[in-house]
Scaffold this motif. Structure first.
Motif, mmCIF file in Angstrom:
data_model
loop_
_atom_site.group_PDB
_atom_site.id
_atom_site.type_symbol
_atom_site.label_atom_id
_atom_site.label_comp_id
_atom_site.label_asym_id
_atom_site.label_seq_id
_atom_site.Cartn_x
_atom_site.Cartn_y
_atom_site.Cartn_z
ATOM 1 N N GLU A 368 -8.418 -24.703 40.344
ATOM 2 C CA GLU A 368 -7.321 -25.218 41.153
ATOM 3 C C GLU A 368 -6.043 -25.185 40.311
ATOM 4 O O GLU A 368 -6.084 -25.516 39.123
ATOM 5 C CB GLU A 368 -7.688 -26.659 41.521
ATOM 6 N N PRO A 521 -10.382 -27.317 55.900
ATOM 7 C CA PRO A 521 -9.818 -28.440 55.144
ATOM 8 C C PRO A 521 -9.811 -29.743 55.928
ATOM 9 O O PRO A 521 -9.746 -29.738 57.158
ATOM 10 C CB PRO A 521 -8.384 -27.979 54.863
ATOM 11 N N GLU A 525 -3.233 -31.438 51.559
ATOM 12 C CA GLU A 525 -3.249 -30.803 50.235
ATOM 13 C C GLU A 525 -4.263 -29.647 50.187
ATOM 14 O O GLU A 525 -3.950 -28.553 49.713
ATOM 15 C CB GLU A 525 -3.608 -31.854 49.183
ATOM 16 N N ASP A 526 -5.444 -29.901 50.694
ATOM 17 C CA ASP A 526 -6.456 -28.840 50.688
ATOM 18 C C ASP A 526 -6.054 -27.691 51.606
ATOM 19 O O ASP A 526 -6.304 -26.520 51.307
ATOM 20 C CB ASP A 526 -7.816 -29.396 51.119
ATOM 21 N N LEU A 530 -5.876 -23.980 50.154
ATOM 22 C CA LEU A 530 -6.855 -22.997 50.659
ATOM 23 C C LEU A 530 -6.176 -21.893 51.468
ATOM 24 O O LEU A 530 -6.545 -20.722 51.375
ATOM 25 C CB LEU A 530 -7.917 -23.700 51.507
ATOM 26 N N ILE A 566 -6.142 -23.362 45.773
ATOM 27 C CA ILE A 566 -7.454 -23.975 45.511
ATOM 28 C C ILE A 566 -8.501 -22.870 45.636
ATOM 29 O O ILE A 566 -8.468 -22.109 46.598
ATOM 30 C CB ILE A 566 -7.764 -25.067 46.568
ATOM 31 N N LYS A 572 -14.970 -31.183 46.856
ATOM 32 C CA LYS A 572 -14.194 -32.255 46.209
ATOM 33 C C LYS A 572 -14.928 -33.575 46.425
ATOM 34 O O LYS A 572 -15.407 -33.841 47.536
ATOM 35 C CB LYS A 572 -12.810 -32.320 46.853
ATOM 36 N N TRP A 592 -17.394 -32.122 55.923
ATOM 37 C CA TRP A 592 -16.142 -31.358 55.880
ATOM 38 C C TRP A 592 -15.322 -31.655 57.138
ATOM 39 O O TRP A 592 -15.817 -32.289 58.074
ATOM 40 C CB TRP A 592 -16.426 -29.854 55.769
ATOM 41 N N ARG A 614 -14.887 -28.439 51.815
ATOM 42 C CA ARG A 614 -13.605 -27.716 51.901
ATOM 43 C C ARG A 614 -13.756 -26.263 52.341
ATOM 44 O O ARG A 614 -12.950 -25.762 53.094
ATOM 45 C CB ARG A 614 -12.805 -27.781 50.590
#
Ligand SMILES: Cc1ncc(C[n+]2csc(CCOP(=O)(O)OP(=O)(O)O)c2C)c(N)n1
Length: 703
Positions: A368, A521, A525-526, A530, A566, A572, A592, A614
């Motif tokens: 990451e 996601p 943020e993810d 991604l 990422i 995570k 997820w 994720r």
């Protein structure tokens, strides 16, 4: 969210041109081609194709050495002529299983052809695909896009290639694309397919430089063409279609075929607009070797034989050149093809040790990147921001889909992007998902980075064929071709309601589809990391945007920056605000998407480790196994329905690889096997709620 002012036109700029000249006029005006070299090349291709077909039909296939023999006898002359006109380095041809004469004209050697049909090393796919499912990187002529075994699937990638030509030439101002065209070849049966209509729709609405080359032999296997189009003539039926120039001819008459093919290709090159040519051709062999043609009468067979283009070519050629040149050419080609067959028969089998290679691109980031602390942002706004940044960075990136342009998408993820980047780069498409994904395939092969949006997960259904073929392309072609794209799809139930059409999660279906990566996601943020990794990556990727997370506090995070990425396949551990510092987790939840937040709430007060996967493909096996080995208990939780849901895969891996660590059976929770209801009370009964998850957790901990 910024307001989206009205944009003047959501269509890519269309050129103004004179009204179409008539077909009769065009073909009649074409002068007879008496170029001896031209006819020498045509004759060489036809004779080579005939000799290959004969050796396969009479020698190799009866001995069981070739499993799929699709003879091109009868179609060969027209294709050989077409191939002589597909000479621009940026021409693209989307072909089908009967297109070998055309591909020989583009540079495929007889030996490669035999190696392909014999499934030996050194064929186009090293024995991975049927020999007649062609592909060819340019050999001083055009590109032959990887064909498909699905009838009709060749058309919309052809349209994508045609759209790319315009993009390179007009938007990127690359003059080397001037005059390039796309051609899609197909039989009369293929004109009934979704793919044909999808491509026709794209090519005519956008006025693309695309030629539909229809080889009408009157049959699709044994089904006559009156089942494919009323009155058996697709060209006649398309007479009222706007923006389409039509040509028709007998594809077995050398002079007539050349005049019309020449006129059709010229038309598309000159006007950079679409045309369709229908060529009557005889199919002199069965559909494939095993087909005895018992459904044809002897009279019909006799008529077809009388339409054999080979003697007609011989007589035309002899008049133009001479009998002795013809005889010498026949002898030469016979010798070459026999030699090619012998070489191919002596060739080794493909290397079995590498059969698992070439499914995905070799390079993917592994760690990451460092994140910045930007403003707090919705998942939806973050998606738009990433698209905006990547559009600026990569001039080959294109964002499109239904209502994506002027409106900015029905979920608002592309608002304002068209104003900023123009209608050539951010645009609406026709309502045709096969066309959206198929065109993306053609664009990706042409070197662009398509980022199509499918409006809701359920509405990806019509694109299934293109999705499947795209996913296997890299493997089938040993990485000679691939079609990296990022397909964004809003998925799952909404914030206020569900229903069977807009609330499908459905990741398992795509996880089962070879060659696709999947990101799913659970927060801003993810999503940023991604999506950016996917957009800069080299694999076809599904990027799932959960509808209930698009604009909700639980998914909102700080924007992690314009370069944040990422890696795929890294789960995570979700921070647990309520867990006691230093407490040892007593169970793992693997989940997820929207279930991450529900799992977090359900686990309140319990010492549970929640793993947010994720990405589903690849999924982080190591992290899951490590957590299970530590906690000895696991709940696998998802929104997609139960049977063959992705949780089944995870549970099976845990049972096999961490059995000895388990203190309880693997617990599963998912939506039962029925659609998501509209009524919210009903929906809450089926889609896993915090209370359901809590109950499952307690069961697991009490075991
Ligand atoms: C989507 C799909 N449906 C069915 C088939 C099986 N199939 C293979 S070829 C064929 C007939 C196609 O006829 P046509 O398009 O006229 O081409 P021709 O073989 O006559 O050249 C059929 C039904 C297939 N390959 N793909």
């Amino acid at each position: 969210m910024p307001k989206n002012p009205v944009v003047q036109s959501a269509r890519p700029t269309l050129q103004k041109r004179e009204p179409n000249p008539t077909t009769e006029g065009l073909a009649a005006r074409a002068t007879t081609n008496t170029d001896k070299d031209f006819w020498l090349r045509v004759a060489r291709t036809v004779l080579t194709s005939r000799a290959i077909d004969r050796i396969e039909e009479q020698e190799m296939t009866p001995k069981g050495l070739v499993a799929y023999q699709f003879s091109a006898r009868g179609h060969d002359l027209a294709q050989a002529i077409l191939s002589e006109h597909i000479t621009h380095p940026h021409d693209g041809a989307a072909v089908y299983y009967r297109s070998r004469p055309f591909v020989l004209g583009q540079g495929l050697t007889a030996e490669e052809a035999f190696r392909g049909s014999l499934a030996r090393a050194g064929g186009m796919t090293d024995g991975r695909d049927i020999g007649v499912v062609h592909l060819l990187r340019p050999r001083e002529r055009g590109t032959v896009l990887p064909a498909s075994g699905d009838v009709g699937a060749q058309y919309s990638p052809g349209a994508g290639w045609a759209q790319s030509i315009g993009y390179y030439a007009k938007t990127l101002k690359d003059t080397s694309y001037a005059g390039a065209i796309a051609v899609s070849l197909g039989g009369d049966g293929s004109t009934a397919t979704n793919g044909f209509w999808a491509a026709l729709n794209i090519a005519t609405t956008l006025e693309l430089p695309m030629l539909f080359f229809i080889e009408d032999n009157g049959y699709g296997i044994s089904t006559t063409s009156d089942y494919q189009t009323p009155g058996r003539n697709i060209a006649r039926n398309l007479a009222a279609f706007s923006n389409l120039q039509l040509f028709e001819c007998r594809g077995y008459e050398p002079e007539e075929a050349e005049k019309n093919i020449n006129a059709a290709v010229d038309y598309v090159r000159k006007w950079q607009g679409p045309a369709l040519i229908r060529l009557e051709v005889p199919r002199l062999s069965g559909h494939s070797f095993v087909d005895t043609q018992s459904y044809k009468s002897p009279e019909l067979r006799a008529i077809e034989e009388s339409h054999d283009p080979l003697p007609k070519l011989e007589s035309y050629f002899t008049k133009l050149l001479s009998k002795s040149v013809w005889d010498k050419l026949v002898e030469e080609v016979e010798h070459e093809v026999r030699q090619a067959a012998d070489n191919a028969l002596a060739a080794p089998a493909p290397d079995a040790a590498i059969v698992g290679q070439h499914i995905f691109a070799p390079v993917m980031p592994v760690v990451e990147s460092v994140k910045e602390k930007g403003p707090r942002m919705n998942l939806q706004d973050a998606v738009r921001k990433v698209l905006e940044v990547e559009l600026a960075k990569n001039p080959k990136l294109l964002v499109f889909g239904e209502d994506v342009g002027a409106k900015g998408g029905v979920h608002g993820a592309t608002v304002d992007l068209q104003i900023r980047y123009g209608a050539d780069r951010v645009f609406d498409t026709s309502l045709n998902e096969e066309g959206i994904i198929g065109r993306s395939v053609g664009m990706a092969i042409a070197g662009l980075k398509p980022v199509p949006e499918i409006q809701f997960r359920k509405y990806a259904d019509p694109a299934t064929e293109q999705i499947n073929d795209c996913g296997t392309m890299r493997w089938r072609t040993l990485s000679k071709f691939s079609a990296p794209m990022v397909v964004r799809i809003p998925v799952g139930f909404g914030k206020k309601t569900g229903d069977p059409w807009h609330s499908v999660s459905g990741e398992a279906f795509f996880a089962h589809t070879i060659g696709w990566r999947i990101a799913y996601p659970s927060n801003t943020e993810d999503a940023v990391g991604l999506l950016r990794t996917a957009l800069r990556g080299e694999d076809p990727t599904f990027f799932f945007e959960h509808r209930a997370l698009l604009d909700t506090p639980q998914a909102r995070t700080n924007y992690p920056g314009d370069d944040f990425t990422i890696p795929f396949g890294k789960a995570k551990i979700v921070p647990q605000p309520s867990s006691v510092a230093g407490a040892v987790a007593k169970a793992t939840i693997v989940t997820w998407g929207a279930m991450v937040d529900r799992a977090t709430k359900a686990a309140e007060g319990l010492d549970v480790e929640i793993l947010d996967l994720r990405t589903i493909v690849p999924w982080d096996k190591e992290a899951v196994l490590a957590s299970v080995r530590k906690t000895n208990r696991v709940l696998v939780l998802h929104e997609d329905n139960w049977t063959c849901g992705f949780g089944g895969e995870i549970a099976s891996v845990i049972s096999q690889e961490a059995f000895a660590s388990l203190d309880a059976p693997v617990e599963r929770l998912a939506t039962p096997d029925h659609p998501v209801p509209y009524n919210t009370t009903l929906m809450e009964v089926v889609v896993p709620q915090v209370s359901h998850i809590r109950a499952a957790l307690e069961r697991l901990l009490a075991f």
